[in-house]
Design an enzyme around this catalytic site. Sequence first.
Site: not given
Ligand code: F6P
Length: 546
Positions: A207, A213, A267-268, A353, A384, A512
């Site tokens: 987003k 990452e 995002g979620r 979150e 189990h 972060k």
């Molecule tokens: O971990 C925080 C966060 O902002 C989440 O809310 C989101 O889903 C994720 O990082 C990934 O964010 P982006 O889609 O901006 O890479």
Amino acid sequence: MGLPTTNPTTTKSWTELQRHFEIIQAEEMKVWFRENPKRAKELSIEIEDVYLDYSKNRITKETMSILYSLAEEVGLKTAIEAQFKGVQINKTEERSVLHTALRGGEELEVNGIPIHKEITDSLSKIKAFSSKIHSGKWKGYTGKPIDTVVNIGIGGSDLGPKMVVDALLYYKSSIKSHFISNVDGDHVHHILQQLDPETTLFIVVSKSFTTQETLANAETARAWFLEGAAEKDIAKHFVAVSTNMKAIKTFGIATENTFPLWDWVGGRFSLWSSVGLSIACVLGYDHFEQLLEGAFSMDEHFRKASFEDNIPVTLALISVWYNNFFNSETEAIIPYNQALNSLVPYLQQAIMESNGKHIDREGNSVAYQTGTIVWGSTGTNAQHAFFQLLHQGTKFIPADFIGFKQSFYNDKSHDFKLMSNFFAQTEALLVGKTKEEVRESLLQQNIPTTKLESLVAYKSFEGNRPTNTLLFSKLTPKVLGKLIAMYEHKLFVQGVIWNIFSYDQMGVELGKELSSSVLQEIQSSSVNSEHDASTKTLLDTYLQAQ
Ligand code: F6P
């Protein structure tokens, strides 16, 4: 206008619930079942292909009636409408929260811009693109059709699409899929070595397009791709989903290969948007559309049903009852369907979150518990692994059991075994096994009396452990849409009651920030002396091994 700001503990219903809790906290559910043959019927809700039995809970009709009053008192009805109408209920980020608009509903405007057309345009783009992938019309740089789709994203840009693809693999096309999320280089390299650059499509989903990452993994994938291909070939193998067009361009992805996203989709909660592109590419657009339809029908139910007949509202209130009166710390979620293996991690982000907050909607620290910890895994595997603790541990853990009347392959021999476990476990948690019953069964096994008495306490079960049973027709795309939307609405109701803002996530920022300064120290091999002694020693030890 935003959400109402009532501190729940100041309501009449909260006081009532405290009084009521003192009276019923030690009562036994199995006695209630004996006394009221209609209990299961009275404490259940059925809508189309969803059946919720919430009768195996530490509640009476009076409990529920006070909980429903609590929902009224905190202004839940107003809050629900505010969300669906696009009011800026995400006040700290000054945003509307409209993932529901992606699934249907009335025309809405955000900041004066009508959003319906933007949504339908983006769906058309997803449809056209995924159809080209399926038909083989979209060709890679050597003219071969795409046979593998790799989603690169993290958090909401990974967990939702991954969970849906895993859950619905039965309906999949011939396209293979991978999900790369962790910045762990071993993960991305392990996947890349399985891929053919000529037939792989990377969907970079972020987003913000600033997430460490995702950018690192996308760079690595691009470098790997360019080992055999040229810069101009990137357009055929990399597409992006984001709100940040500038950053996508800088990365080298063509504007026409970019799928839009809006800041009014968290995002979620974004799998319903272009973030679901990998879902459409792997499962087919029709299945993606059915997923949206299912979610929309849960939206309509949530918006229109009375609180008493409302599945998400009822589940949320029962959870508040345990969280704030029984002081339960966690909730388990146990889907009896291996395809739902990724459901719990997905719900962990959605729920934790959203509701892991301690500042209320007026800026005060709350003096009551908020967000529940959710955990779990699929039945029967979970039986189990950790069911011992559910049955005989000291913790109070309410659990949702999710089952299906029909399986994909309809192998009755397996289905009956799976579902007999499903039904037996909630019954066992409810009824337990008394010392007398244990004694009786040990006697029948001819265990000597001296040994027998020493075993009785260990083999008995208190029972009275609460569960919800959710019985769905079959794990279809439509039903999965309903299931996900149900939990989304549940967590929203809880956030409203706890008077917190469920739609920001400022708690992820500090880690972060610190990690980026630590990264600089690692890269320059110079550890800042201002770290606490523990962190400094750990960093020194790590650097010595580099
Ligand atoms: O971990 C925080 C966060 O902002 C989440 O809310 C989101 O889903 C994720 O990082 C990934 O964010 P982006 O889609 O901006 O890479």
